[in-house]
Scaffold this active site. Structure first.
Site, PDB file in Angstrom:
ATOM      1  N   LEU A  16      -9.355  -8.856 -12.634  1.00  0.00           N
ATOM      2  CA  LEU A  16     -11.019  -8.747 -12.140  1.00  0.00           C
ATOM      3  C   LEU A  16     -11.565  -9.247 -13.732  1.00  0.00           C
ATOM      4  O   LEU A  16     -11.363  -9.426 -14.653  1.00  0.00           O
ATOM      5  CB  LEU A  16     -10.711  -7.335 -12.591  1.00  0.00           C
ATOM      6  CG  LEU A  16     -10.220  -6.349 -11.317  1.00  0.00           C
ATOM      7  CD1 LEU A  16     -10.127  -4.891 -11.344  1.00  0.00           C
ATOM      8  CD2 LEU A  16     -10.952  -6.705  -9.938  1.00  0.00           C
ATOM      9  N   GLY A  72       0.728  -1.458  -0.352  1.00  0.00           N
ATOM     10  CA  GLY A  72       0.096  -0.545   0.045  1.00  0.00           C
ATOM     11  C   GLY A  72       0.705   1.332   0.192  1.00  0.00           C
ATOM     12  O   GLY A  72       0.451   2.536   0.436  1.00  0.00           O
ATOM     13  N   SER A  73       2.238   0.722  -0.406  1.00  0.00           N
ATOM     14  CA  SER A  73       2.512   2.161  -0.553  1.00  0.00           C
ATOM     15  C   SER A  73       2.240   3.719  -1.804  1.00  0.00           C
ATOM     16  O   SER A  73       2.575   5.061  -0.807  1.00  0.00           O
ATOM     17  CB  SER A  73       4.033   2.026  -0.809  1.00  0.00           C
ATOM     18  OG  SER A  73       4.588   1.270  -2.095  1.00  0.00           O
ATOM     19  N   ASN A  74       1.577   2.745  -2.594  1.00  0.00           N
ATOM     20  CA  ASN A  74       0.839   4.172  -3.427  1.00  0.00           C
ATOM     21  C   ASN A  74      -0.656   4.503  -3.068  1.00  0.00           C
ATOM     22  O   ASN A  74      -0.748   5.813  -2.940  1.00  0.00           O
ATOM     23  CB  ASN A  74       0.983   3.151  -5.460  1.00  0.00           C
ATOM     24  CG  ASN A  74       2.050   3.199  -5.705  1.00  0.00           C
ATOM     25  OD1 ASN A  74       2.115   4.244  -6.314  1.00  0.00           O
ATOM     26  ND2 ASN A  74       2.697   1.994  -5.869  1.00  0.00           N
ATOM     27  N   HIS A 134       1.624   0.131 -12.945  1.00  0.00           N
ATOM     28  CA  HIS A 134       3.036  -0.581 -13.763  1.00  0.00           C
ATOM     29  C   HIS A 134       3.794  -0.295 -13.547  1.00  0.00           C
ATOM     30  O   HIS A 134       3.916  -0.297 -13.986  1.00  0.00           O
ATOM     31  CB  HIS A 134       1.801  -1.844 -14.589  1.00  0.00           C
ATOM     32  CG  HIS A 134       2.588  -2.889 -15.334  1.00  0.00           C
ATOM     33  ND1 HIS A 134       2.298  -4.129 -14.252  1.00  0.00           N
ATOM     34  CD2 HIS A 134       4.138  -3.715 -15.694  1.00  0.00           C
ATOM     35  CE1 HIS A 134       3.134  -5.058 -14.673  1.00  0.00           C
ATOM     36  NE2 HIS A 134       4.191  -4.525 -15.721  1.00  0.00           N
ATOM     37  N   GLU A 178       7.363   6.253  -9.346  1.00  0.00           N
ATOM     38  CA  GLU A 178       5.435   5.471  -9.048  1.00  0.00           C
ATOM     39  C   GLU A 178       5.038   6.738  -8.041  1.00  0.00           C
ATOM     40  O   GLU A 178       3.784   7.045  -8.538  1.00  0.00           O
ATOM     41  CB  GLU A 178       5.755   4.043  -8.483  1.00  0.00           C
ATOM     42  CG  GLU A 178       5.812   2.927  -9.409  1.00  0.00           C
ATOM     43  CD  GLU A 178       5.769   1.874  -9.059  1.00  0.00           C
ATOM     44  OE1 GLU A 178       4.198   1.655  -8.286  1.00  0.00           O
ATOM     45  OE2 GLU A 178       6.330   0.874  -8.855  1.00  0.00           O
ATOM     46  N   MET A 207      -3.412  -7.676  -7.607  1.00  0.00           N
ATOM     47  CA  MET A 207      -3.022  -9.148  -7.369  1.00  0.00           C
ATOM     48  C   MET A 207      -3.741  -9.823  -8.326  1.00  0.00           C
ATOM     49  O   MET A 207      -3.649 -10.511  -8.402  1.00  0.00           O
ATOM     50  CB  MET A 207      -1.601  -9.387  -6.764  1.00  0.00           C
ATOM     51  CG  MET A 207      -1.220  -8.498  -5.889  1.00  0.00           C
ATOM     52  SD  MET A 207       0.088  -7.436  -7.297  1.00  0.00           S
ATOM     53  CE  MET A 207       1.037  -8.764  -8.174  1.00  0.00           C
TER      54      MET A 207
HETATM   55  C1  GRF Z   1       3.786  -1.032  -7.827  1.00  0.00           C
HETATM   56  O1  GRF Z   1       5.359  -1.532  -7.636  1.00  0.00           O
HETATM   57  C2  GRF Z   1       3.122  -1.220  -8.558  1.00  0.00           C
HETATM   58  O2  GRF Z   1       2.888  -0.853  -9.802  1.00  0.00           O
HETATM   59  C3  GRF Z   1       2.248  -3.050  -8.561  1.00  0.00           C
HETATM   60  O3  GRF Z   1       2.987  -2.791  -7.324  1.00  0.00           O
HETATM   61  C4  GRF Z   1       3.145  -2.365  -6.590  1.00  0.00           C
HETATM   62  C5  GRF Z   1       2.076  -2.111  -5.295  1.00  0.00           C
HETATM   63  O4  GRF Z   1       3.013  -1.816  -4.668  1.00  0.00           O
HETATM   64  N1  GRF Z   1       0.873  -2.574  -9.193  1.00  0.00           N
HETATM   65  P1  GRF Z   1       2.511  -1.052  -3.291  1.00  0.00           P
HETATM   66  O5  GRF Z   1       1.423  -1.696  -2.726  1.00  0.00           O
HETATM   67  O6  GRF Z   1       1.623   0.824  -3.380  1.00  0.00           O
HETATM   68  O7  GRF Z   1       3.561  -0.206  -2.605  1.00  0.00           O
END
Ligand code: GRF
Length: 227
Positions: free
Chosen positions: A92, A14-16, A108, A173, A89
């Site tokens: 869908l 969940g870092s994004n 991605h 990202e 992951m």
């Molecule tokens: C990220 O590298 C994103 O691009 C990919 O999965 C990873 C998720 O990282 N789809 P996080 O859970 O957001 O830290």
């Protein structure tokens, strides 16, 4: 200002999600997160969403159609306008994806269409590419496919391993996703004939070589006395 309502789907760290939450904490940011959904109850991203006091729900993935119906119901309930996949992951259900056409985005960690699917950073290293990066795109039923909205580049290094490269891509990202969501929320992004147009698009004035050119030694004539 009415802010675009985001629903975030994730499976892990969940870092994004965190950077989207941080961006949305600024009242001037044109989007806000109204729902966080995970297919894994133990996802750290889900716990983080709860500490941020966001509605956060786990829907265990038993069956693709059942899962899609549950998610669709939650998104409706929260009046979500844009779905952001952030480390989600699962594949869908195609009908669900179509129902969110051009209203669902994914990030991605490669320069799509190169290296879709699992372990894109490992794929990039195995291919020996000199540049890779990340892509935010509208989602289509095919995995990691759909009109590209924004990309960021990262140079590979001779001593890279999957972890070091992934860490550098992840840092970028974290800049690209909030920027892209902002552009969408400002109404500047549209799909025209399978490609994305962005109002006021400013491309960076960069090009780079990898390996880069050696720094030029000052010539004797330049440093010489009596010039
Ligand atoms: C990220 O590298 C994103 O691009 C990919 O999965 C990873 C998720 O990282 N789809 P996080 O859970 O957001 O830290």
């Amino acid at each position: 200002m009415s802010r675009l309502k985001l629903g975030v789907l994730l499976s892990g760290r969940g870092s994004n999600l965190r950077v989207l939450i941080a961006a949305a904490n600024d009242p001037a940011y044109p989007a806000k997160i109204v729902s966080v959904i995970s297919d894994r109850p133990e996802a750290p991203g889900l716990a983080y969403a709860r500490t941020a006091r966001l509605p956060a729900v786990a829907i265990p993935h038993r069956d693709r159609v059942f899962f899609a119906a549950e998610v669709a119901g939650l998104l409706r309930e929260h009046r979500v306008e844009l779905v952001c996949l952030a480390g989600f992951m699962r594949i869908l259900d195609a009908a669900f994806v179509e129902s969110w056409r051009d209203r669902m985005v994914n990030i991605h960690p490669s320069l799509l269409p190169a290296f879709p699917g699992l372990h894109p950073q490992r794929q990039a290293l195995a291919a020996g590419v000199r540049f890779t990066g990340c892509t935010v795109h509208f989602v289509r039923p095919e995995v990691d496919a759909g009109p590209i909205i924004a990309q960021a580049i990262v140079a590979t290094r001779p001593d890279d391993d999957e972890a070091s490269l992934s860490a550098r891509i992840l840092r970028i990202e974290h800049r690209l996703y909030p920027l892209t969501v902002r552009l969408i929320a400002e109404g500047r992004v549209r799909v025209v004939a399978h490609k994305v147009e962005i109002d006021g698009w400013q491309a960076p004035k960069i090009s780079a070589l990898n390996p880069r050119e050696p720094r030029r030694m000052p010539s004797a004539r330049v440093v010489g006395v009596g010039l």
